[in-house]
Design a protein around this motif. Sequence first.
Motif, PDB file in Angstrom:
ATOM      1  N   LEU A 190     -20.188  29.960 -20.218  1.00 57.68           N
ATOM      2  CA  LEU A 190     -21.290  31.563 -21.170  1.00 57.68           C
ATOM      3  C   LEU A 190     -22.126  30.923 -21.597  1.00 57.68           C
TER       4      LEU A 190
ATOM      5  N   TYR B 137     -10.742  35.170 -18.885  1.00 58.37           N
ATOM      6  CA  TYR B 137     -11.535  34.349 -17.700  1.00 58.37           C
ATOM      7  C   TYR B 137     -11.417  34.319 -16.779  1.00 58.37           C
TER       8      TYR B 137
ATOM      9  N   GLU C  32     -22.881  40.363 -22.564  1.00 59.26           N
ATOM     10  CA  GLU C  32     -21.855  39.876 -21.611  1.00 59.26           C
ATOM     11  C   GLU C  32     -21.016  39.854 -22.194  1.00 59.26           C
ATOM     12  N   LYS C  33     -20.900  39.318 -23.263  1.00 60.81           N
ATOM     13  CA  LYS C  33     -19.113  39.075 -23.527  1.00 60.81           C
ATOM     14  C   LYS C  33     -18.571  40.867 -24.119  1.00 60.81           C
TER      15      LYS C  33
ATOM     16  N   GLU D  68     -25.353  30.176 -21.213  1.00 54.11           N
ATOM     17  CA  GLU D  68     -25.559  30.324 -19.785  1.00 54.11           C
ATOM     18  C   GLU D  68     -26.791  29.808 -18.262  1.00 54.11           C
TER      19      GLU D  68
ATOM     20  N   ASP E  56     -15.686  28.397 -16.741  1.00 54.98           N
ATOM     21  CA  ASP E  56     -16.183  29.836 -16.688  1.00 54.98           C
ATOM     22  C   ASP E  56     -16.447  29.470 -18.927  1.00 54.98           C
ATOM     23  N   TYR E  57     -15.024  29.624 -18.616  1.00 51.26           N
ATOM     24  CA  TYR E  57     -15.127  30.311 -20.709  1.00 51.26           C
ATOM     25  C   TYR E  57     -16.649  29.127 -20.988  1.00 51.26           C
TER      26      TYR E  57
ATOM     27  N   ASP F 190     -24.523  28.106 -14.544  1.00 51.26           N
ATOM     28  CA  ASP F 190     -23.092  28.734 -14.113  1.00 51.26           C
ATOM     29  C   ASP F 190     -22.855  27.166 -13.281  1.00 51.26           C
TER      30      ASP F 190
END
Length: 603
Positions: free
Chosen positions: A258, A249, A143-144, A261, A254-255, A263
Amino acid sequence: MVQKLPNRDEVKVVYTWNLADLFAAEEDFTNSLVDIEQEVQQFSEKYKGKVNNPSIIIEALTDYSAVYEKIVPAGTYASLSLSTDQTNTTAQMRANKFSSLSAKISSELSFLTSELVELPDEMILEASKLAPAFQHYLDKLLEKKKYELHPEVEKTLAAYSASFNAPYKLYNTTKMQDISFDNFEVAEKSYPLSYVSFENDWEAESDPAIRRAAFESFSAKLKEYQHTTAITYDMHVQMEKTTADIRGYDSIFDYLLLNQEVDRTLYNRQIDLIMNELAPHMRKYAKLLQKVHGLDKMTFADLKISLDPTYEPTISIEESKKYIDDALAIMGDEYLDMVDRAYKERWIDFAQNTGKSTGAFCSSPYGNHPYILISWSSRMNEVFVLAHELGHAGHFYHANKEQTIFNARPSLYFIEAPSTMNEMLVANHLLANSADPKFKRWVISSIVARTYYHNFVTHLLEAAYQRKVYERVDQGLNVNAQILNEYKRSVLEEFWGEAVEISEGAELTWMRQPHYYMGLYPYTYSAGLTISTQVAKRILNEGQVAVDEWTNVLKAGGTKSPVELAKMAGVDITTEEPLRDTISYIGSLIDELITLTDVIEHN
């Protein structure tokens, strides 16, 4: 009357935690740092430039876990010894020593992540199949992947990790060492003031003249340090913004979300719904406090008072165990055994002393037992605080036993669910064992004033304020004391409306909370309590089935997302329903307080 706090070396050892369980002597701690540094060097020599197939990936992660398992107790020892007395120069130097080593280690080990993200996704997935224990770690790595920078840049950033943590250390130094509160006077009588005495005693003082004078004196002293504290905080958020930008990002939110987990939908919903829909209930509660106490007006300085200060019983540390045992018995023998050990083996630091961190927390180092910090003031209310921290302890007691070091810790979004769950269990137990209206009112007011006020009001208002800060920072702007004061005051005024006068100094409450240096943490308290409220209802209605499912959630640790963990416990947080139901439940508790007050006053 509040007495001057003793120095750390003057408190009874029996009421302090036993850090010897981590390291028997200072020499052992020092030697462990040498061993860690050597092992990191050996790890680097063995794997650097060679992580290039699934079997090597698994071998490297296995060895990496072993190194990390040695780093954790050393960091915990350095941190915990400082938290009990931040004026202790030996503890300060020990913490600085570990911090410097940690930065060096992070830089040296950064190659592993850099090499892993350079590998094809198929190879990472193949490694996950070979060793399911590392699947969660590798899934998060994928993901990252798009946010990783050049290996040399990652190494350099890791080397600066101690500097990136400097604002938080500076904040604590200002708060716990530099700020020295003067005594305050009421009717020619002098009263001592400190962070601990204000938050543990004076905020809840039943005499309005003393309470409001304490608030004014406390706020006046905070104000003297507002500019330094604001610059410190701005430094922190600017570093977060820069990190979000250079990693690519879309926003600082968002950063920061993350790793949680979740939104922004879940994040914004928690803040917006509570600000809009809980506010009317809490205004009603504020008016009830004003009426019962016969106050000329309800001010911000009055919000922490007890509904019935003459009734709240005092309780000793020894007596608290009986209440907690009885309340948490439903969780089973293994859970109660953990609670028993926590008391007997000195996992808990109860003492009040100069330089000790304010509030309460639980630290759960992997491979060791948890540690709980609390400043015991003998108020019955503290049973809820201790149950809360034992909830964290019970969570990681289970998770650390069942999971690898990389899988034990769940998302920050979920972290407060097990802790607030215990508060609900204590409340349910107390309510089930008394029909006395005054006792019932005390229990319900404790749930409202501590459990829900703390998590759904105090921390949620922090979150609403924090969102304003990050929205500004995301636009490339800075903050200063004036802006932070304006943001905090606007949030308080929006929530409390006409029901509460926002006293001068209330805008400075942003200075009191270390959570702002921990990412988007404050809103997760209400998120966790939303989940635990729903699960507590299930336990009341369904008994052992719900308890067993909850225990499995605790054991799952961080192997599942918050949505999946909540679903395991029978709660669907993808919808608004659990939050709306919890807000409605808080409203019903406040209505019951009003009814019980009428009954008590007319008897």
